[in-house]
Motif scaffolding. Structure first.
Motif, PDB file in Angstrom:
ATOM      1  N   THR A  81       0.858  -1.180   0.000  1.00  0.00           N
ATOM      2  CA  THR A  81       0.000   0.000   0.000  1.00  0.00           C
ATOM      3  C   THR A  81       0.893   1.228   0.000  1.00  0.00           C
ATOM      4  N   THR A  82       0.564   2.217  -0.807  1.00  0.00           N
ATOM      5  CA  THR A  82       1.255   3.498  -0.772  1.00  0.00           C
ATOM      6  C   THR A  82       0.369   4.468  -0.003  1.00  0.00           C
ATOM      7  N   VAL A  83       0.966   5.108   0.992  1.00  0.00           N
ATOM      8  CA  VAL A  83       0.212   6.042   1.824  1.00  0.00           C
ATOM      9  C   VAL A  83       0.931   7.382   1.790  1.00  0.00           C
ATOM     10  N   TYR A  84       0.192   8.419   1.430  1.00  0.00           N
ATOM     11  CA  TYR A  84       0.713   9.788   1.448  1.00  0.00           C
ATOM     12  C   TYR A  84       0.100  10.500   2.647  1.00  0.00           C
ATOM     13  N   SER A  85       0.939  11.116   3.460  1.00  0.00           N
ATOM     14  CA  SER A  85       0.466  11.984   4.542  1.00  0.00           C
ATOM     15  C   SER A  85       0.768  13.408   4.118  1.00  0.00           C
ATOM     16  N   LEU A  86      -0.260  14.241   4.097  1.00  0.00           N
ATOM     17  CA  LEU A  86      -0.114  15.632   3.681  1.00  0.00           C
ATOM     18  C   LEU A  86      -0.584  16.547   4.790  1.00  0.00           C
ATOM     19  N   GLY A  87       0.117  17.657   4.953  1.00  0.00           N
ATOM     20  CA  GLY A  87      -0.270  18.618   5.965  1.00  0.00           C
ATOM     21  C   GLY A  87       0.760  19.711   6.101  1.00  0.00           C
ATOM     22  N   THR A  88       0.873  20.233   7.303  1.00  0.00           N
ATOM     23  CA  THR A  88       1.832  21.307   7.561  1.00  0.00           C
ATOM     24  C   THR A  88       2.601  21.017   8.852  1.00  0.00           C
ATOM     25  N   LEU A  89       3.803  21.548   8.897  1.00  0.00           N
ATOM     26  CA  LEU A  89       4.629  21.494  10.093  1.00  0.00           C
ATOM     27  C   LEU A  89       4.437  22.778  10.876  1.00  0.00           C
ATOM     28  N   TYR A  90       4.528  22.676  12.195  1.00  0.00           N
ATOM     29  CA  TYR A  90       4.550  23.852  13.048  1.00  0.00           C
ATOM     30  C   TYR A  90       5.517  23.566  14.183  1.00  0.00           C
ATOM     31  N   GLY A  91       6.055  24.613  14.761  1.00  0.00           N
ATOM     32  CA  GLY A  91       7.009  24.432  15.845  1.00  0.00           C
ATOM     33  C   GLY A  91       7.806  25.691  16.070  1.00  0.00           C
ATOM     34  N   ALA A  92       9.095  25.501  16.387  1.00  0.00           N
ATOM     35  CA  ALA A  92       9.992  26.636  16.617  1.00  0.00           C
ATOM     36  C   ALA A  92      11.360  26.303  16.032  1.00  0.00           C
ATOM     37  N   TRP A  93      11.978  27.317  15.467  1.00  0.00           N
ATOM     38  CA  TRP A  93      13.342  27.195  14.972  1.00  0.00           C
ATOM     39  C   TRP A  93      14.288  27.132  16.173  1.00  0.00           C
ATOM     40  N   PRO A  94      15.547  26.784  15.964  1.00  0.00           N
ATOM     41  CA  PRO A  94      16.480  26.683  17.099  1.00  0.00           C
ATOM     42  C   PRO A  94      16.573  27.954  17.956  1.00  0.00           C
ATOM     43  N   ASP A  95      16.323  29.126  17.346  1.00  0.00           N
ATOM     44  CA  ASP A  95      16.379  30.382  18.114  1.00  0.00           C
ATOM     45  C   ASP A  95      15.081  30.668  18.873  1.00  0.00           C
ATOM     46  N   ALA A  98       8.738  30.947  16.546  1.00  0.00           N
ATOM     47  CA  ALA A  98       7.701  30.010  16.124  1.00  0.00           C
ATOM     48  C   ALA A  98       7.466  30.073  14.624  1.00  0.00           C
ATOM     49  N   PHE A  99       7.033  28.959  14.072  1.00  0.00           N
ATOM     50  CA  PHE A  99       6.608  28.918  12.673  1.00  0.00           C
ATOM     51  C   PHE A  99       5.404  27.995  12.562  1.00  0.00           C
ATOM     52  N   GLU A 100       4.682  28.145  11.473  1.00  0.00           N
ATOM     53  CA  GLU A 100       3.566  27.259  11.156  1.00  0.00           C
ATOM     54  C   GLU A 100       3.319  27.327   9.664  1.00  0.00           C
ATOM     55  N   GLY A 101       2.486  26.445   9.158  1.00  0.00           N
ATOM     56  CA  GLY A 101       2.130  26.468   7.747  1.00  0.00           C
ATOM     57  C   GLY A 101       3.217  25.969   6.816  1.00  0.00           C
ATOM     58  N   ASN A 102       4.199  25.263   7.338  1.00  0.00           N
ATOM     59  CA  ASN A 102       5.300  24.719   6.548  1.00  0.00           C
ATOM     60  C   ASN A 102       4.806  23.404   5.914  1.00  0.00           C
ATOM     61  N   ARG A 103       4.544  23.442   4.613  1.00  0.00           N
ATOM     62  CA  ARG A 103       3.933  22.290   3.941  1.00  0.00           C
ATOM     63  C   ARG A 103       4.847  21.057   3.974  1.00  0.00           C
ATOM     64  N   TYR A 104       4.224  19.879   4.073  1.00  0.00           N
ATOM     65  CA  TYR A 104       4.974  18.633   3.961  1.00  0.00           C
ATOM     66  C   TYR A 104       4.151  17.587   3.222  1.00  0.00           C
ATOM     67  N   VAL A 105       4.871  16.653   2.606  1.00  0.00           N
ATOM     68  CA  VAL A 105       4.294  15.437   2.044  1.00  0.00           C
ATOM     69  C   VAL A 105       5.235  14.299   2.432  1.00  0.00           C
ATOM     70  N   ASP A 106       4.691  13.272   3.054  1.00  0.00           N
ATOM     71  CA  ASP A 106       5.442  12.058   3.351  1.00  0.00           C
ATOM     72  C   ASP A 106       4.818  10.934   2.535  1.00  0.00           C
TER      73      ASP A 106
END
Length: 136
Positions: A81-95, A98-106
């Motif tokens: 089975t091939t499974v694609y997970s799509l969404g966005t990353l959120y978190g904080a940079w090393p400094d 904060a960030f959000e809305g960083n697109r991802y596809v796995d």
């Protein structure tokens, strides 16, 4: 539910469980959803062979990061089975910013309930370049 639909549902559940464990982060639990010898290929062609390597890489890139999983696209195949997970990353940079809305596809390939390959794409590199004053 026919056999293929049951297999696809099981494989999608394995991907979801892997992603949830990886966000804790709990790389040892996450590894339980992966087949031995896995290749986890990140943006830029970085190859990892265990979720703990991904956790270590992410620790250098982010203060912390989580996925907002918006959807799974599940594609049944013959014996996998091939499974694609799509969404966005959120978190904080090393400094700490904060960030959000960083697109991802796995993209996962799952066989017999275990992830046998994983490919990762996201906008982090572009965002890091922009933060450093480069073109993005």
């Amino acid at each position: 539910m026919d056999a293929k639909a049951t297999e696809s549902a099981r494989d999608a559940a394995a991907v979801t469980a892997y992603l949830e464990a990886s966000m804790v982060p709990d790389p040892e639990t996450a590894a339980g959803y992966m087949a031995p010898g896995i290749a986890i290929v990140f943006t830029g062609g970085r190859v990892f062979h265990h979720p703990r390597e991904v956790t270590a890489f992410n620790a250098g890139r982010y203060a912390w990061v989580k996925k907002r999983m918006e959807r799974l696209d599940v594609v049944p195949g013959e014996g996998f089975t091939t499974v694609y997970s799509l969404g966005t990353l959120y978190g904080a940079w090393p400094d700490g910013i904060a960030f959000e809305g960083n697109r991802y596809v796995d993209r996962f390939t799952v066989r017999d309930g275990l992830i046998v390959s994983m490919e990762v794409w996201n906008d982090s590199a572009e965002r890091l370049l922009k933060r450093q004053g480069g073109s993005a």
